[in-house]
Design an enzyme around this catalytic site. Structure first.
Site, PDB file in Angstrom:
ATOM      1  N   HIS A  58      -7.591  10.303   5.245  1.00  0.00           N
ATOM      2  CA  HIS A  58      -7.045   9.472   5.938  1.00  0.00           C
ATOM      3  C   HIS A  58      -7.297   9.531   7.277  1.00  0.00           C
ATOM      4  CE1 HIS A  58      -4.237   8.696   2.171  1.00  0.00           C
ATOM      5  NE2 HIS A  58      -4.909   7.578   2.537  1.00  0.00           N
ATOM      6  N   GLY A  59      -7.294   8.481   8.046  1.00  0.00           N
ATOM      7  CA  GLY A  59      -7.660   8.775   9.474  1.00  0.00           C
ATOM      8  C   GLY A  59      -9.021   8.824   9.890  1.00  0.00           C
ATOM      9  N   ASN A  77     -10.126   1.045   1.095  1.00  0.00           N
ATOM     10  CA  ASN A  77      -8.852   0.577   2.304  1.00  0.00           C
ATOM     11  C   ASN A  77      -9.603   1.108   3.265  1.00  0.00           C
ATOM     12  OD1 ASN A  77      -7.553   0.620  -0.363  1.00  0.00           O
ATOM     13  ND2 ASN A  77      -5.726   1.450   0.643  1.00  0.00           N
ATOM     14  N   SER A  99     -12.258   4.875   6.239  1.00  0.00           N
ATOM     15  CA  SER A  99     -12.451   4.549   7.622  1.00  0.00           C
ATOM     16  C   SER A  99     -13.477   5.751   8.000  1.00  0.00           C
ATOM     17  CB  SER A  99     -11.431   4.382   8.544  1.00  0.00           C
ATOM     18  OG  SER A  99     -10.766   3.185   8.284  1.00  0.00           O
ATOM     19  N   HIS A 123      -9.449   5.583  -1.053  1.00  0.00           N
ATOM     20  CA  HIS A 123      -8.573   5.633   0.282  1.00  0.00           C
ATOM     21  C   HIS A 123      -9.532   6.545   1.266  1.00  0.00           C
ATOM     22  CE1 HIS A 123      -4.566   3.942  -1.225  1.00  0.00           C
ATOM     23  NE2 HIS A 123      -5.546   3.862  -2.428  1.00  0.00           N
ATOM     24  N   GLY A 124      -8.862   6.205   2.261  1.00  0.00           N
ATOM     25  CA  GLY A 124      -9.693   6.879   3.496  1.00  0.00           C
ATOM     26  C   GLY A 124     -11.102   6.491   3.755  1.00  0.00           C
ATOM     27  N   ASP A 169       0.791  -1.246  -0.116  1.00  0.00           N
ATOM     28  CA  ASP A 169       0.078   0.126   0.087  1.00  0.00           C
ATOM     29  C   ASP A 169       1.087   1.288  -0.106  1.00  0.00           C
ATOM     30  OD1 ASP A 169      -2.252   1.666   0.185  1.00  0.00           O
ATOM     31  OD2 ASP A 169      -2.541   1.399   2.534  1.00  0.00           O
ATOM     32  N   HIS A 170       0.403   2.051  -0.766  1.00  0.00           N
ATOM     33  CA  HIS A 170       1.107   3.484  -0.762  1.00  0.00           C
ATOM     34  C   HIS A 170       2.719   3.579  -0.955  1.00  0.00           C
ATOM     35  CE1 HIS A 170      -2.080   6.391  -0.382  1.00  0.00           C
ATOM     36  NE2 HIS A 170      -2.741   5.467   0.566  1.00  0.00           N
TER      37      HIS A 170
END
Length: 286
Positions: free
Chosen positions: A178-179, A230, A211, A208-209, A80-81
């Site tokens: 993210h986070g 993700n 959550s 992505h991000g 990842d990344h």
């Protein structure tokens, strides 16, 4: 059933669901994620980013690969990344079957150049490649990657990028961070932008991000063409929050007493994501 990322995501693209890419940071997390995916008959992408690789080391890859071969559901192991060409070579040598090259912070031409170079090397050995166009925000110092703000993906640029690089999937910026989101930040996905990108780009799209976004927005994004999401912060919070609770009993010292409840808490969160992404039961399609 160890496979490459393209094998997993092309089926998701055809059948209009999203595969969770769960970031794992130790063997217990990996074991739990593999188990819940098998229980729910859902395809799985095991995501490990460079910070996590530094923590678990590539020595653990032999065990992860062995477990993947014994899996009853398709499983890809995804770097990842990836930030550099050299990191992707490390991923290939370590046995990853999928890799992301993140050139999103580079000028468009430089992003195309490094992504093309990675595709050429990875495809030569059967490893699939995810690229990224546009930037994704970051909420705090524990958020893994990103910038403070968002640069949204331009649909026509996405078409050109895919044509020039040959990437197998594309991470797009449509409003995620993210986070975990602070109370002051209201997450909002630009679903019209996603719809336009999907209408122009035929390959699987990645979010992505994922959550901490509202479930209804995530479900809509899946129906509009997101095929990989993700998830890192949500499962880590569940895992470590339970661990803090368990460790309140200072008489405990054996991992077999401490970790199973934490794994169960993480599995419950993962199961909710698998259902939300409409991935449950989809292993039969492979």
């Amino acid at each position: 059933m160890l496979v490459d990322g393209k094998t997993i995501l092309d089926v998701a693209n055809t059948h209009n669901f999203a595969v969770p890419a769960f970031n794992i940071s130790d063997w217990a997390m990996f074991k739990g994620i593999a188990e819940i995916s098998e229980e729910m008959e859902a395809p799985l992408i095991v995501a490990i980013h460079p910070d996590e690789v530094r923590h678990i080391t590539t020595d653990l890859m032999a065990a992860i690969i062995s477990r993947a071969h014994r899996s009853s559901v398709p499983m890809a192991i995804h770097w990842d990344h990836g930030a550099t060409y050299e990191q992707i070579l490390t991923a290939i040598q370590a046995g990853f079957t999928s890799a992301m090259i993140d050139g999103s912070m580079l000028p468009f031409e430089d992003n195309v150049a490094i992504s093309t170079k990675v595709v050429e090397a990875a495809h030569a050995v059967g490893v699939s490649v995810e690229g990224e166009l546009g930037t994704i925000g970051k909420t705090d110092s524990e958020a893994e990657y990103g910038t403070e703000g968002i640069i949204y993906t331009v649909p026509d640029d996405a078409v050109t990028f895919v044509e020039l690089t040959g990437v197998d999937s594309l991470a797009v910026a449509i409003g995620t961070y993210h986070g975990l989101y602070p109370a002051t930040l209201k997450p909002e996905l630009k679903l019209d932008l996603l719809k336009e990108i999907k209408s122009k780009v035929g390959i699987p799209l990645v979010l992505h991000g994922g959550s901490n976004n509202p479930d209804d927005e995530i479900a809509q994004a899946v129906k509009l063409g997101i095929n990989k999401i993700n998830i890192s912060s949500d499962i880590k919070v569940a895992y470590h929050a339970k661990m803090r609770e368990v460790l309140a009993d200072t008489s405990l010292r054996e991992p077999l007493s401490i970790q199973p409840p934490c794994i169960d808490a993480m599995k419950a969160t993962a199961a909710q994501k698998i259902d939300l992404f409409d991935a449950a039961g989809k292993a039969v399609l492979y």
